[in-house]
Design a protein around this motif. Structure first.
Motif, PDB file in Angstrom:
ATOM      1  N   ARG A  37       3.007  11.024  -6.355  1.00  0.00           N
ATOM      2  CA  ARG A  37       3.922  11.509  -7.384  1.00  0.00           C
ATOM      3  C   ARG A  37       3.152  11.965  -8.621  1.00  0.00           C
ATOM      4  O   ARG A  37       3.500  12.956  -9.254  1.00  0.00           O
ATOM      5  CB  ARG A  37       4.899  10.406  -7.775  1.00  0.00           C
ATOM      6  CG  ARG A  37       5.964  10.886  -8.723  1.00  0.00           C
ATOM      7  CD  ARG A  37       7.059   9.856  -8.813  1.00  0.00           C
ATOM      8  NE  ARG A  37       6.847   9.004  -9.948  1.00  0.00           N
ATOM      9  CZ  ARG A  37       7.574   9.089 -11.059  1.00  0.00           C
ATOM     10  NH1 ARG A  37       8.521   9.992 -11.151  1.00  0.00           N
ATOM     11  NH2 ARG A  37       7.347   8.278 -12.044  1.00  0.00           N
TER      12      ARG A  37
ATOM     13  N   GLY B 195       3.728   1.971  -1.273  1.00  0.00           N
ATOM     14  CA  GLY B 195       4.302   2.202  -2.597  1.00  0.00           C
ATOM     15  C   GLY B 195       3.254   2.724  -3.564  1.00  0.00           C
ATOM     16  O   GLY B 195       3.518   3.628  -4.363  1.00  0.00           O
ATOM     17  N   ARG B 196       2.062   2.136  -3.488  1.00  0.00           N
ATOM     18  CA  ARG B 196       1.000   2.591  -4.391  1.00  0.00           C
ATOM     19  C   ARG B 196       0.553   4.002  -4.026  1.00  0.00           C
ATOM     20  O   ARG B 196       0.305   4.847  -4.897  1.00  0.00           O
ATOM     21  CB  ARG B 196      -0.175   1.611  -4.334  1.00  0.00           C
ATOM     22  CG  ARG B 196       0.160   0.258  -4.945  1.00  0.00           C
ATOM     23  CD  ARG B 196      -1.061  -0.628  -5.031  1.00  0.00           C
ATOM     24  NE  ARG B 196      -1.438  -1.191  -3.750  1.00  0.00           N
ATOM     25  CZ  ARG B 196      -1.073  -2.399  -3.317  1.00  0.00           C
ATOM     26  NH1 ARG B 196      -0.316  -3.165  -4.082  1.00  0.00           N
ATOM     27  NH2 ARG B 196      -1.458  -2.841  -2.146  1.00  0.00           N
TER      28      ARG B 196
ATOM     29  N   TYR C 157      -5.576  12.280  -3.530  1.00  0.00           N
ATOM     30  CA  TYR C 157      -6.815  12.492  -2.771  1.00  0.00           C
ATOM     31  C   TYR C 157      -7.959  11.697  -3.381  1.00  0.00           C
ATOM     32  O   TYR C 157      -8.760  11.094  -2.664  1.00  0.00           O
ATOM     33  CB  TYR C 157      -7.188  13.974  -2.735  1.00  0.00           C
ATOM     34  CG  TYR C 157      -6.316  14.784  -1.819  1.00  0.00           C
ATOM     35  CD1 TYR C 157      -6.095  14.376  -0.510  1.00  0.00           C
ATOM     36  CD2 TYR C 157      -5.717  15.965  -2.249  1.00  0.00           C
ATOM     37  CE1 TYR C 157      -5.292  15.119   0.339  1.00  0.00           C
ATOM     38  CE2 TYR C 157      -4.913  16.715  -1.410  1.00  0.00           C
ATOM     39  CZ  TYR C 157      -4.704  16.285  -0.120  1.00  0.00           C
ATOM     40  OH  TYR C 157      -3.915  17.014   0.714  1.00  0.00           O
ATOM     41  N   ALA C 158      -8.024  11.685  -4.717  1.00  0.00           N
ATOM     42  CA  ALA C 158      -9.104  10.961  -5.385  1.00  0.00           C
ATOM     43  C   ALA C 158      -8.969   9.455  -5.168  1.00  0.00           C
ATOM     44  O   ALA C 158      -9.926   8.714  -5.390  1.00  0.00           O
ATOM     45  CB  ALA C 158      -9.120  11.287  -6.871  1.00  0.00           C
ATOM     46  N   SER C 159      -7.796   9.005  -4.728  1.00  0.00           N
ATOM     47  CA  SER C 159      -7.629   7.591  -4.402  1.00  0.00           C
ATOM     48  C   SER C 159      -7.806   7.337  -2.913  1.00  0.00           C
ATOM     49  O   SER C 159      -7.573   6.233  -2.439  1.00  0.00           O
ATOM     50  CB  SER C 159      -6.240   7.112  -4.819  1.00  0.00           C
ATOM     51  OG  SER C 159      -6.000   7.410  -6.171  1.00  0.00           O
ATOM     52  N   GLY C 160      -8.157   8.380  -2.168  1.00  0.00           N
ATOM     53  CA  GLY C 160      -8.347   8.215  -0.727  1.00  0.00           C
ATOM     54  C   GLY C 160      -7.048   8.188   0.058  1.00  0.00           C
ATOM     55  O   GLY C 160      -7.031   7.785   1.218  1.00  0.00           O
ATOM     56  N   VAL C 161      -5.950   8.622  -0.575  1.00  0.00           N
ATOM     57  CA  VAL C 161      -4.652   8.587   0.096  1.00  0.00           C
ATOM     58  C   VAL C 161      -4.521   9.767   1.061  1.00  0.00           C
ATOM     59  O   VAL C 161      -4.755  10.913   0.680  1.00  0.00           O
ATOM     60  CB  VAL C 161      -3.508   8.653  -0.943  1.00  0.00           C
ATOM     61  CG1 VAL C 161      -2.166   8.845  -0.258  1.00  0.00           C
ATOM     62  CG2 VAL C 161      -3.504   7.406  -1.805  1.00  0.00           C
ATOM     63  N   ASN C 162      -4.158   9.461   2.293  1.00  0.00           N
ATOM     64  CA  ASN C 162      -3.858  10.504   3.267  1.00  0.00           C
ATOM     65  C   ASN C 162      -2.452  11.020   2.965  1.00  0.00           C
ATOM     66  O   ASN C 162      -1.446  10.438   3.379  1.00  0.00           O
ATOM     67  CB  ASN C 162      -3.933   9.913   4.673  1.00  0.00           C
ATOM     68  CG  ASN C 162      -3.753  10.965   5.751  1.00  0.00           C
ATOM     69  OD1 ASN C 162      -3.223  12.036   5.490  1.00  0.00           O
ATOM     70  ND2 ASN C 162      -4.186  10.655   6.952  1.00  0.00           N
TER      71      ASN C 162
ATOM     72  N   ALA D  16       3.098   6.399  -5.330  1.00  0.00           N
ATOM     73  CA  ALA D  16       2.992   6.572  -6.787  1.00  0.00           C
ATOM     74  C   ALA D  16       1.855   7.540  -7.129  1.00  0.00           C
ATOM     75  O   ALA D  16       1.987   8.363  -8.035  1.00  0.00           O
ATOM     76  CB  ALA D  16       2.768   5.227  -7.468  1.00  0.00           C
ATOM     77  N   MET D  17       0.749   7.462  -6.397  1.00  0.00           N
ATOM     78  CA  MET D  17      -0.348   8.390  -6.651  1.00  0.00           C
ATOM     79  C   MET D  17       0.059   9.813  -6.273  1.00  0.00           C
ATOM     80  O   MET D  17      -0.250  10.759  -6.987  1.00  0.00           O
ATOM     81  CB  MET D  17      -1.609   7.997  -5.859  1.00  0.00           C
ATOM     82  CG  MET D  17      -2.265   6.684  -6.216  1.00  0.00           C
ATOM     83  SD  MET D  17      -2.460   6.229  -7.945  1.00  0.00           S
ATOM     84  CE  MET D  17      -3.415   7.544  -8.593  1.00  0.00           C
TER      85      MET D  17
ATOM     86  N   ALA E 263      -3.923  15.744  -6.323  1.00  0.00           N
ATOM     87  CA  ALA E 263      -5.336  15.530  -6.631  1.00  0.00           C
ATOM     88  C   ALA E 263      -5.597  14.050  -6.887  1.00  0.00           C
ATOM     89  O   ALA E 263      -6.573  13.479  -6.382  1.00  0.00           O
ATOM     90  CB  ALA E 263      -5.742  16.363  -7.841  1.00  0.00           C
ATOM     91  N   ALA E 264      -4.693  13.412  -7.646  1.00  0.00           N
ATOM     92  CA  ALA E 264      -4.853  11.980  -7.927  1.00  0.00           C
ATOM     93  C   ALA E 264      -4.809  11.188  -6.625  1.00  0.00           C
ATOM     94  O   ALA E 264      -5.570  10.238  -6.437  1.00  0.00           O
ATOM     95  CB  ALA E 264      -3.758  11.509  -8.870  1.00  0.00           C
TER      96      ALA E 264
ATOM     97  N   SER F 222       0.020  13.228  -8.811  1.00  0.00           N
ATOM     98  CA  SER F 222      -0.422  14.556  -8.393  1.00  0.00           C
ATOM     99  C   SER F 222      -1.146  14.393  -7.073  1.00  0.00           C
ATOM    100  O   SER F 222      -1.651  13.309  -6.770  1.00  0.00           O
ATOM    101  CB  SER F 222      -1.364  15.192  -9.413  1.00  0.00           C
ATOM    102  OG  SER F 222      -2.618  14.530  -9.400  1.00  0.00           O
TER     103      SER F 222
ATOM    104  N   ALA G 171       0.796  -1.230   0.000  1.00  0.00           N
ATOM    105  CA  ALA G 171       0.000   0.000   0.000  1.00  0.00           C
ATOM    106  C   ALA G 171       0.834   1.287   0.000  1.00  0.00           C
ATOM    107  O   ALA G 171       0.523   2.207  -0.767  1.00  0.00           O
ATOM    108  CB  ALA G 171      -0.973  -0.015   1.175  1.00  0.00           C
TER     109      ALA G 171
END
Ligand SMILES: Nc1ncnc2c1ncn2[C@@H]1O[C@H](COP(=O)(O)OP(=O)(O)OP(=O)(O)O)[C@@H](O)[C@H]1O
Ligand SMILES: [Mg+2]
Lengths: 238, 310
Positions: free
Chosen positions: B182, B175-176, B189-194, B179-180, B186-187, B184, B173
């Motif tokens: 990196r 690493g993924r 946040y749109a993936s739910g990444v804190n 990558a998001m 916005a990308a 952006s 998780a």
């Protein structure tokens, strides 16, 4: 049902969205308008990317208090005008990257990712690095990301931008399947009026940050004010 | 495989002086791995890595001279303390990107440079700073690896473990999420990444690697010199990482080899070691202009072309 109540966004002195209200009751609804009308800004506000005034609800739940990543965890999904998938990850990992952050068990996450891959028929792409995909394949992966984890709201910003006609048709078919796949309310921005009238039951028309029409798509497109806004753009383009 | 061969042969083949050089090269490989993954996977430029290494080294020496604990425990403490410093560094940096982030980390490195040269490194003296003039107490290496050759093997093992830790992150998780980020924010946040949490995690991991490498360097040399941890050294390591290529372990090896082995070779051949700076500058230009993936990228391309031909 997605409810926007007096949604207002200002950038410095510029009012990009001026007290927009609308109730999207249909499974799939459209947002159209000329360039710079405020369509993307509307989605960015719903995503929580910018400060806004007004209220955004989904059914009885309000999302205003959640920060952007919590909105995603709550059930908001979106794609961007310029696709935003991670080039150095495989398609599978791009999907998994959303599942990672959802409150699901490990096996549920895997099942969600598999379901999305199956629904988009992208199994042959699953292990390819995203950088090796063409524009259409990237859009498919993007759409796959949006249906993971029982979403409540899905927003697609120009999902068919830059695609061939056949590809647009196929993507349109897939978008039409979203309601039965997820039960989410979907909002779509696109400049392709044929696509919008084919897949969106209701449509909101914006111009210069103002709501100029909202209602059943065919009625809205026949509205003289809407025609004027679009004609104005066409004249500018020439 | 390669690691195994290196593990067996290098410590045996290398002469006394060179074992020492390989030991310090090994330490810098670990530190470089930290900056490289921050840059390649998150797109963040950190110019404080060697300064953080200094913190790891300081803690290691402090622990060694204050208590009678085994080497590994001291090393773990050095890693943990530096991890926390990595987080502290992350605080102001979390809101920043690109050049501003780089400048913040560089300022921190500058601050640490002043602290190191003022208080120096503990060598067995009295008090918290533990410095005594001239003579120094001995440093206890791990019981399993007290000779130089064994200690070099110990370091190679640490490098392998370090690479595995990074690889494990990349496949899960974090690493993924990186990558998001990196791609952006916005990308992400749109993936739910804190975003704040995972950025801090990255700083923590890079700090941990710096701390371990600093601790190992302390063990290798027994004494540390503030000049090793100047802010300019962090910049140099970053530049060489660009030359080597930030995307894989090979680039990191090349970076550390250029950083430590080339100047040592020049010394051996009686050439002024400053000449290496000119060569590094040229190599950096070469890398920026012709090799976006660094020398390691060029080597890998070359080999894959060769193997296709045959
Ligand atoms: N971050 C920002 N800062 C300042 N102004 C902005 C920002 N984002 C958008 N705007 C302005 O707000 C207005 C609406 O932009 P928006 O991107 O929402 O348009 P759009 O309807 O999506 O247009 P398009 O069809 O070209 O994508 C434009 O005038 C734009 O310049
Ligand atoms: Mg837009």
């Amino acid at each position: 049902m997605i409810t926007l109540n007096n949604l207002t966004v200002r950038f410095g002195g510029v009012t990009a969205l001026d007290a927009i209200s609308a109730q999207f009751c249909q499974p799939i609804s459209g947002i159209i308008g000329p360039n710079g009308a405020g369509k993307t800004t509307t989605m960015n506000a719903i995503s929580g990317f910018l400060d806004y005034q007004g209220v955004i609800n989904w059914n009885d739940e309000t999302v205003d208090d959640l920060n952007p990543f919590k909105r995603t965890r709550w059930g908001l999904r979106r794609s961007f005008q310029k696709e935003q998938i991670a080039d150095d990850l495989s398609v599978l990992d791009n999907l998994q990257a959303i599942a990672d952050n959802l409150p699901l068990s490990r096996s549920e996450k895997r099942a969600e990712v598999e379901h999305a891959i199956e629904s988009m028929s992208i199994a042959p792409l699953a292990n390819r690095k995203a950088e090796s995909l063409n524009a259409y394949e990237k859009r498919l992966a993007d759409l796959g990301r949006c249906i993971i984890g029982n979403p409540k709201i899905i927003m697609l910003d120009e999902p068919c931008g830059g695609l061939q006609q056949e590809e647009t048709d196929h993507l349109g078919e897939l978008i039409l399947k979203i309601p039965e796949l997820t039960g989410a309310n979907t909002l779509i921005i696109d400049h392709d009026v044929d696509l919008i009238s084919r897949i969106c039951t209701e449509t909101l028309v914006l111009d210069f940050g103002k709501r100029i029409a909202f209602g059943e798509t065919a009625n809205v497109l026949a509205d003289p004010k809407v025609k004027a806004a679009y004609l104005g753009v066409e004249e500018d383009a020439k | 495989m390669l690691a195994l061969l290196v593990f067996i042969f290098i410590p045996v083949l290398a002469g006394g002086q060179w074992v020492k050089i390989f030991i310090s090269t090994g330490c810098f490989i670990l530190a470089a791995a930290g900056v490289a993954f921050m840059y390649a996977r998150l797109g963040m430029v950190s110019l404080g890595q060697i300064a953080l290494m200094g913190i790891g080294g300081w803690v290691m020496l402090r622990m060694n001279h204050a208590f009678d604990l085994p080497f590994e425990i001291n090393l773990a403490v050095a890693g943990a303390v530096t991890l926390v410093f990595g987080w502290l560094l992350a605080m102001p940096a979390l809101k920043m990107r690109g050049l501003y982030l780089a400048l913040i980390t560089l300022m921190a490195a500058g601050g640490l440079e002043v602290i190191f040269s003022t208080f120096r490194f503990p060598n067995g003296g009295e008090g918290f700073w533990g410095v005594m003039p001239s003579v120094a107490d001995p440093f206890r290496r791990p019981t399993l690896a007290s000779s130089d050759a064994d200690y070099l093997r110990y370091i190679i093992l640490a490098i392998v473990v370090g690479f595995l830790i990074i690889e494990l992150h990349m496949r899960t998780a974090p690493g993924r999420a990186w990558a998001m980020i990196r791609r952006s924010e916005a990308a992400a946040y749109a993936s739910g990444v804190n975003v704040v949490y995972y950025k801090a995690w990255a700083f923590g991991l890079a700090g941990f690697l710096a701390g371990i490498s600093g601790g190992l360097l302390a063990g290798g040399l027994g004494l540390l010199d503030p000049a090793t941890f100047r802010a300019s050294e962090s910049i140099m390591l970053f530049a060489l990482m660009i030359v080597g290529g930030s995307r894989g372990w090979l680039g990191v090896l090349i970076a550390a080899a250029l950083y430590r082995i080339v100047p040592a070779l020049f010394n051996d051949w009686g050439i002024d070691a400053d000449i290496s700076l000119i060569i590094f500058g040229a190599a950096l230009l070469h890398a920026i202009i012709t090799a976006p993936n660094g020398l390691s990228g060029q080597l890998i391309d070359l080999f894959s072309k060769e193997s296709k031909r045959t």
